[in-house]
Design an enzyme around this catalytic site. Structure first.
Site, PDB file in Angstrom:
ATOM      1  N   CYS A 173      22.279  -6.453 -10.870  1.00 40.14           N
ATOM      2  CA  CYS A 173      23.413  -5.807 -10.197  1.00 40.14           C
ATOM      3  C   CYS A 173      23.117  -4.323 -10.010  1.00 40.14           C
ATOM      4  O   CYS A 173      22.945  -3.587 -10.990  1.00 40.14           O
ATOM      5  CB  CYS A 173      24.690  -5.999 -11.019  1.00 40.14           C
ATOM      6  SG  CYS A 173      26.158  -5.301 -10.234  1.00 40.14           S
ATOM      7  N   VAL A 174      23.061  -3.894  -8.760  1.00 35.58           N
ATOM      8  CA  VAL A 174      22.757  -2.485  -8.487  1.00 35.58           C
ATOM      9  C   VAL A 174      23.904  -1.575  -8.918  1.00 35.58           C
ATOM     10  O   VAL A 174      23.701  -0.398  -9.199  1.00 35.58           O
ATOM     11  CB  VAL A 174      22.450  -2.275  -6.985  1.00 35.58           C
ATOM     12  CG1 VAL A 174      21.179  -3.014  -6.598  1.00 35.58           C
ATOM     13  CG2 VAL A 174      23.620  -2.716  -6.114  1.00 35.58           C
TER      14      VAL A 174
END
Length: 318
Positions: free
Chosen positions: A92-93
């Site tokens: 997850c950025v």
């Protein structure tokens, strides 16, 4: 911006609920960021025993050249985190962290609490804007007494939002982003129902394409291995996982397996005999749908949900 402006205009119940609904996403966000699911040399042996290899999307003996050990089932190496991640879902950025075994529960709680906060905030904001609309429009105004066009409707509400800018701007933002948070929540509810992760859904998509192309055939372990010593291993279900499958799958080049083909249990691809006139091997049947393939990681929705939150899974009843 929203709470200070709304605080004098809401009831006591909302003054209790609003801070809770705002704080919960931040708490779960922090937990999702700081909790790691990395596989190290210290916990590698434990991770190897956590899940069995299904011989479909996860095969034994695959080596991670970066971490220098055998990859456990359901794991994946993340180039951003520079580590193999247990039960890898996705990187997850927004978290700058991988969502995996240890923080998936916090990630689920994050998107659930975020969805609730955005919906709840949108409802409160609309209620307060409606109060502003009531105060702005006189009782005898044609805007109340006659039916207005959609253009006039949006123009009036634009004025209301511009007058009550803090409430209106944040409400509009919450209203537009709530569907995105809900979409994430619904997608992960589907993944839990299907017994897979985001990473595994991509692998199953590849299998679906091969099935649509007529390249996948199945058999049972007894028929596929006969008297091979491998059969003894596959007959015994893994004691640490409550589900197993008797299915063996192979991928061919648009033709059924023929007698004398070469097949390795560590790979689903086969090599057909050089004799092009070899008869079709009757032990193998064409797979026509994904419903015909067993997913040993799918224990049923409630067991999948329990496992997602770190609770022990119960043996699947077939």
């Amino acid at each position: 911006m929203f709470i200070p402006s709304a605080w004098p205009r809401v009831s006591t119940a909302h003054r209790i609920c609003m801070p809770i609904s705002v704080m919960l996403p931040y708490i779960f966000l922090y937990a999702s960021i700081v909790t790691k699911s990395f596989i190290t040399t210290k916990n590698h042996a434990q991770e190897m025993e956590r899940y069995p290899y299904d011989k479909v999307i996860f095969h034994p003996g695959r080596y991670c050249s970066t971490c220098k050990f055998i990859k456990p089932a359901r794991s994946k190496h993340c180039n951003f985190c520079r580590a193999c991640v247990s039960r890898h879902d996705h990187h997850c950025v927004w978290l700058m962290n991988c969502v995996g075994l240890n923080n998936y529960r916090y990630f689920l709680a994050l998107i659930l609490s975020l969805s609730i906060m955005l919906i709840y905030g949108s409802c409160i904001g609309f209620s307060l804007l409606s109060q502003s609309w009531e105060n702005l429009i006189p009782l005898d105004s044609p805007l109340r007494t006659t039916r207005q066009s959609w253009t006039m409707f949006f123009n009036v509400w634009t004025v209301v939002i511009s007058i009550d800018l803090r409430i209106g701007g944040v409400t509009l933002l919450m209203f537009m982003t709530a569907p995105l948070a809900m979409a994430f929540l619904v997608y992960h509810a589907y993944l839990i129902w299907a017994g897979m992760t985001t990473n595994e859904s991509a692998k199953w998509s590849d299998w679906k394409e091969d099935i649509d192309d007529g390249m996948v055939f199945k058999s049972t372990k007894a028929e596929a291995y006969g008297n091979s010593p491998l059969l003894r291993e596959y007959r015994n279900p893994q004691p640490y996982w409550p589900a197993n499958s008797d299915q063996v799958l192979v991928i061919t080049e648009h033709e059924p397996p023929r007698v004398g083909f070469m097949f390795s249990p560590d790979s689903n691809e086969i090599r057909q005999p050089n004799d092009g006139e070899a008869p079709v091997d009757q032990r193998w049947a064409l797979v026509r749908s994904m419903r015909e393939i067993d997913n040993i990681y799918d224990l049923g929705f409630w067991n999948n949900l329990r496992h997602s939150f770190g609770l022990p899974a119960r043996r699947k009843i077939s």
